[in-house]
Write a protein that holds these residues in place. Structure first.
Motif, PDB file in Angstrom:
ATOM      1  N   LYS A 494      -0.717  48.592  26.653  1.00  0.00           N
ATOM      2  CA  LYS A 494      -1.663  48.413  27.906  1.00  0.00           C
ATOM      3  C   LYS A 494      -1.654  49.406  28.863  1.00  0.00           C
ATOM      4  N   GLU A 495      -2.636  49.764  29.132  1.00  0.00           N
ATOM      5  CA  GLU A 495      -2.980  50.888  30.220  1.00  0.00           C
ATOM      6  C   GLU A 495      -1.816  50.757  31.397  1.00  0.00           C
ATOM      7  N   ASN A 496      -1.479  52.130  31.362  1.00  0.00           N
ATOM      8  CA  ASN A 496      -0.232  52.246  32.627  1.00  0.00           C
ATOM      9  C   ASN A 496       0.994  51.538  32.287  1.00  0.00           C
ATOM     10  N   TYR A 497       1.204  51.209  31.159  1.00  0.00           N
ATOM     11  CA  TYR A 497       2.379  50.560  30.542  1.00  0.00           C
ATOM     12  C   TYR A 497       2.606  51.314  29.297  1.00  0.00           C
ATOM     13  N   ASP A 498       4.239  51.295  29.030  1.00  0.00           N
ATOM     14  CA  ASP A 498       4.729  51.815  27.948  1.00  0.00           C
ATOM     15  C   ASP A 498       4.037  51.285  26.602  1.00  0.00           C
ATOM     16  N   ARG A 499       3.986  51.985  25.583  1.00  0.00           N
ATOM     17  CA  ARG A 499       3.943  51.155  24.201  1.00  0.00           C
ATOM     18  C   ARG A 499       5.151  50.746  23.635  1.00  0.00           C
ATOM     19  N   ASP A 500       5.133  49.518  22.814  1.00  0.00           N
ATOM     20  CA  ASP A 500       6.505  49.244  22.302  1.00  0.00           C
ATOM     21  C   ASP A 500       6.105  48.982  20.817  1.00  0.00           C
ATOM     22  N   ASP A 501       7.091  48.975  19.813  1.00  0.00           N
ATOM     23  CA  ASP A 501       6.733  48.546  18.508  1.00  0.00           C
ATOM     24  C   ASP A 501       7.715  47.717  18.114  1.00  0.00           C
ATOM     25  N   LYS A 502       7.506  47.002  17.099  1.00  0.00           N
ATOM     26  CA  LYS A 502       8.623  46.275  16.373  1.00  0.00           C
ATOM     27  C   LYS A 502       8.390  45.891  14.883  1.00  0.00           C
ATOM     28  N   GLN A 503       9.304  45.682  14.050  1.00  0.00           N
ATOM     29  CA  GLN A 503       8.914  45.439  12.811  1.00  0.00           C
ATOM     30  C   GLN A 503       9.116  43.893  12.455  1.00  0.00           C
ATOM     31  N   SER A 504       8.157  43.545  11.690  1.00  0.00           N
ATOM     32  CA  SER A 504       8.321  41.931  10.975  1.00  0.00           C
ATOM     33  C   SER A 504       9.286  41.779   9.860  1.00  0.00           C
ATOM     34  N   LYS A 505       9.431  40.876   9.623  1.00  0.00           N
ATOM     35  CA  LYS A 505      10.335  40.396   8.425  1.00  0.00           C
ATOM     36  C   LYS A 505       9.239  39.812   7.385  1.00  0.00           C
ATOM     37  N   ALA A 506       9.700  40.219   6.144  1.00  0.00           N
ATOM     38  CA  ALA A 506       9.060  39.382   4.832  1.00  0.00           C
ATOM     39  C   ALA A 506       9.395  38.254   4.671  1.00  0.00           C
ATOM     40  N   SER A 507       8.725  37.342   3.856  1.00  0.00           N
ATOM     41  CA  SER A 507       9.140  36.029   3.480  1.00  0.00           C
ATOM     42  C   SER A 507       9.117  34.945   4.606  1.00  0.00           C
ATOM     43  N   VAL A 508       8.643  35.221   5.632  1.00  0.00           N
ATOM     44  CA  VAL A 508       8.788  34.252   6.822  1.00  0.00           C
ATOM     45  C   VAL A 508       7.504  33.612   7.235  1.00  0.00           C
ATOM     46  N   ALA A 509       7.331  32.378   7.175  1.00  0.00           N
ATOM     47  CA  ALA A 509       6.026  31.674   7.278  1.00  0.00           C
ATOM     48  C   ALA A 509       5.316  31.867   8.836  1.00  0.00           C
ATOM     49  N   THR A 510       6.300  31.878   9.697  1.00  0.00           N
ATOM     50  CA  THR A 510       5.850  32.047  10.975  1.00  0.00           C
ATOM     51  C   THR A 510       6.995  32.781  11.837  1.00  0.00           C
ATOM     52  N   GLN A 511       6.582  33.846  12.350  1.00  0.00           N
ATOM     53  CA  GLN A 511       7.799  34.455  13.268  1.00  0.00           C
ATOM     54  C   GLN A 511       7.247  35.115  14.583  1.00  0.00           C
ATOM     55  N   LYS A 512       8.136  34.834  15.718  1.00  0.00           N
ATOM     56  CA  LYS A 512       7.530  35.056  16.978  1.00  0.00           C
ATOM     57  C   LYS A 512       8.119  36.403  17.353  1.00  0.00           C
ATOM     58  N   ILE A 513       7.476  37.444  17.718  1.00  0.00           N
ATOM     59  CA  ILE A 513       7.764  38.817  18.092  1.00  0.00           C
ATOM     60  C   ILE A 513       7.038  38.973  19.627  1.00  0.00           C
ATOM     61  N   ASP A 514       7.760  38.896  20.705  1.00  0.00           N
ATOM     62  CA  ASP A 514       7.582  39.200  21.954  1.00  0.00           C
ATOM     63  C   ASP A 514       7.800  40.615  22.432  1.00  0.00           C
ATOM     64  N   PHE A 515       7.043  40.903  23.409  1.00  0.00           N
ATOM     65  CA  PHE A 515       7.172  42.347  24.013  1.00  0.00           C
ATOM     66  C   PHE A 515       7.303  42.172  25.589  1.00  0.00           C
ATOM     67  N   GLU A 516       8.180  43.247  25.967  1.00  0.00           N
ATOM     68  CA  GLU A 516       8.237  43.299  27.394  1.00  0.00           C
ATOM     69  C   GLU A 516       8.065  44.801  27.605  1.00  0.00           C
ATOM     70  N   LEU A 517       6.885  44.990  28.140  1.00  0.00           N
ATOM     71  CA  LEU A 517       6.184  46.480  28.486  1.00  0.00           C
ATOM     72  C   LEU A 517       6.746  46.910  29.821  1.00  0.00           C
ATOM     73  N   LEU A 518       6.912  48.192  29.894  1.00  0.00           N
ATOM     74  CA  LEU A 518       7.584  48.955  30.981  1.00  0.00           C
ATOM     75  C   LEU A 518       6.410  49.638  31.588  1.00  0.00           C
ATOM     76  N   GLN A 519       6.135  49.331  33.084  1.00  0.00           N
ATOM     77  CA  GLN A 519       5.056  49.949  33.787  1.00  0.00           C
ATOM     78  C   GLN A 519       5.472  51.506  33.904  1.00  0.00           C
ATOM     79  N   ASN A 520       4.331  52.485  33.605  1.00  0.00           N
ATOM     80  CA  ASN A 520       4.878  53.860  33.665  1.00  0.00           C
ATOM     81  C   ASN A 520       4.179  54.721  34.508  1.00  0.00           C
TER      82      ASN A 520
END
Length: 648
Positions: A494-520
């Motif tokens: 998001k503009e004026n925030y850090d980017r962040d990335d995470k990896q998903s897992k395979a063979s999972v029907a539904t997975q929750k991946i949240d992000f907390e972004l830091l304002q830069n």
């Protein structure tokens, strides 16, 4: 689509900021000043501060990680490699395990493939091999999940063991199909050198409501049948235009007369015009088995033309308003294989059915389904399962609503083969996307915990191709469908925030991946806490001491550079403790620590008149961990903090 390298930005800071409140300055005053001074607002860019601290010779795991990530997320891989190298020199096993993966990707991008592989393998070991490898897919089980959805039977009036019949095209209440129906020997009914049967011709037969014949099949009249093969007829919705396959009867060399071509004819009154050869045909390769898209703007077909993936591939070509055709386009490696892909059919919902012996199936040619998405993208490739598919060749699939036809050379005796015959079927339930899985999550501001709307979520596959891109809603929520058996990188920004990335897992029907972004990047208005802007949770002191530790100097250098770059900036230094111990002692200790912090900055040339200090002890806890409360060390740590509040 291969993701393009982003244009380098000035920098993206990888730290948190927040417009915090203080008991000295009210929110109204901050808003008023921000509005008044908008045109002359000063900003602090934490990335610049980090770089300046590092160039002065200071270093920490946090500092080098933030610098490396800022370059990595802007595709400035040379600079990213430099700072990742500094990070791993200082901390061979950093707190953020994903740093190894990012370092390996940056190394690969700069041509350091061997070192990249080493860090990638190290990352795999850290996260557990099964978490980062695609699982072996049990294709037989996936096929079984979509089996049993059809009730199938022969079209009894057309079945025969001495002829070939195939086709699926409905014309009103009749079936148009191809057959080598036994015919009296004539010049127009010679034997094919392929199988010794008569050449294929186009026929029509009336059907009842169960798709069984109600009379005898009749050969299509007019200019539609020739000396050689005709097959695979398909009509436009108004029934005034027909595309079909015909043998190459214009070949100049005998070796080319076995090639197939697609023809088009139009109905004028009650007669069909002389069929015209489509412009993409050739004497040197075959084009066959046409199919129309629902809007009739695209023609799909099979061809063994040069440049394909295998024996025969599927192609599409645009049909212009004036009837002219565009340039054929291969449907790509997700559909085409080194084997045969043939007999395409497009249903009313833009689902592509076709037969293939190159994808995993039950035997011979199997029927597969794939949804054609917008922008020429595709869904997941699915085997439609038994009983449509069998040990034999199954092809010429077509369906309208829940009824259709399939052709096959299967026999009642499993493992035996007969000539191709036409079967009719009823679909009892829709196909299931057995590969479908869900990634969902919420993106929030790390300091305020408030949701961030319109944050960009980019999903990349294992080849770094962009798979999907979505935005968060007003609640910071996003959701995207993925392939269950793939591993994806999810990038939040998001503009004026850090980017962040995470990896998903395979063979999972539904997975929750949240992000907390830091304002830069944030305006230096009253009430802003530089500690949160510059990711300084606390200035560390030895136990029961108030002298500045060496590792705390890295964080104080960040504050120092901000004060040096903004000569009129004044700040209030605030020191807090947790509730453990005597409250009066904690008050005194925090006061001494605040003074030590101020003295450090003064010793570096900052005018003391620009600094105030407060030792607040345990008087402003940020949670419920007061006296006699049972709290974890993490909860107590939240209360032990340093603040550098902008005064003006």
């Amino acid at each position: 689509m291969k993701n393009t390298i982003l244009k380098p930005l000035l920098f993206i800071a990888l730290v948190l900021s927040v417009f915090g409140s203080s008991k000295i300055y009210s929110q109204d005053r901050k808003v008023a000043k921000a509005t008044k001074d908008f045109d002359k607002m000063e900003y602090v860019n934490a990335q610049k501060i980090y770089l300046a601290v590092a160039e002065k010779g200071y270093g920490s795991e946090e500092l080098f990680t933030k610098l490396a990530e800022s370059y990595y997320f802007n595709a400035q891989y040379d600079a990213a490699v430099k700072w990742y190298a500094r990070l791993f020199e200082l901390a061979p096993s950093p707190e953020k395990t994903i740093s190894k993966l990012r370092y390996s990707q940056a190394l690969k991008a700069t041509g350091e493939n061997k070192q990249a592989e080493n860090y990638y393998e190290s990352y795999r070991e850290d996260v557990g091999e099964t978490a980062n490898l695609k699982p072996a897919i049990d294709y037989a089980n996936l096929i079984e999940q979509n089996s049993g959805r059809y009730q199938i039977q022969t079209v009894a009036g057309l079945y025969g063991d001495d002829k070939i019949s195939f086709g699926h095209t409905k014309k009103d209440d009749a079936l148009v199909f191809s057959s080598t129906e036994n015919q009296k020997p004539t010049f127009l009914n010679r034997k094919s050198g392929w199988d010794g049967l008569s050449y294929l011709s186009l026929y029509m037969v009336n059907l009842d409501s169960t798709n069984q014949t109600t009379g005898k099949a009749q050969k299509l009249k007019g200019n539609l049948n020739s000396v050689y093969h005709e097959s695979s007829a398909v009509y436009t919705k108004d029934l005034n235009t027909m595309y079909f396959t015909r043998s190459n009867n214009t070949a100049k060399k005998s070796k080319d007369d076995t090639k197939l071509k697609i023809y088009r004819t139009q109905k004028k009154g009650n007669k069909w015009t002389v069929p015209e050869e489509l412009n993409f045909n050739s004497d040197h390769y075959s084009s066959a088995h046409p199919a129309l898209s629902p809007d009739e703007k695209t023609l799909y077909f099979s061809s063994d033309r040069p440049g394909g993936f295998g024996e025969s591939d599927l192609y599409r070509v645009s049909i212009n308003k004036d009837g002219t055709l565009g340039t054929p386009e291969n449907l790509g490696a997700k559909i085409n294989t080194s084997g045969k892909e043939t007999f395409p059919f497009i249903d009313a919902d833009n689902g592509l059915y076709f037969s293939s012996d190159g994808h995993f199936g039950l035997g011979g040619l199997d029927v597969f389904y794939i949804k054609i998405e917008e922008n020429k993208q595709y869904g997941n490739l699915l085997n439609v399962g038994a009983p449509i598919n069998s040990y034999a060749d199954d092809f010429a699939f077509g369906i309208e609503k829940d009824k259709g036809f399939i052709s096959s050379n299967r026999s009642k005796d499993i493992g035996a083969f007969v000539y191709d015959n036409i079967y009719t079927f009823v679909e009892t339930q829709p196909i299931t996307d057995v590969y479908k899985a869900i990634i969902e999550g919420v993106v929030t501001d790390k300091q305020t915990n408030k949701p961030l709307n319109n944050a960009s979520i980019v999903i990349k596959d294992s080849e770094n191709n962009q798979y999907a891109i979505v935005e968060t809603d007003e609640n910071g929520y996003y959701k995207v469908e993925i392939n269950r058996y793939e591993i994806y990188t999810i990038i939040a920004s998001k503009e004026n925030y850090d980017r962040d990335d995470k990896q998903s897992k395979a063979s999972v029907a539904t997975q929750k991946i949240d992000f907390e972004l830091l304002q830069n990047e944030i305006a230096l208005v009253p009430g802003v806490d530089l500690a949160k802007v510059l990711n300084i949770p606390i200035i560390y002191f030895d136990f029961d001491k108030s002298n500045i530790r060496k590792d705390a100097q890295v964080d104080l250098e960040k504050v120092l550079i901000v004060l040096q770059e903004h000569e009129n900036l004044r700040i209030n230094i605030r020191s807090h403790t947790d509730s453990r111990g005597n409250s009066n002692y904690n008050q005194s200790l925090s006061q001494r620590r605040a003074v030590s912090t101020m003295n450090y900055l003064v010793s570096k040339g900052i005018d003391s008149r620009r600094l105030t200090f407060e030792g607040l002890g345990e008087s402003e806890l940020v949670n419920n961990c007061g006296d006699n409360e049972q709290c974890s060390e993490v909860e107590h740590q939240e209360n032990r903090r340093s603040e550098f509040i902008v005064i003006d």
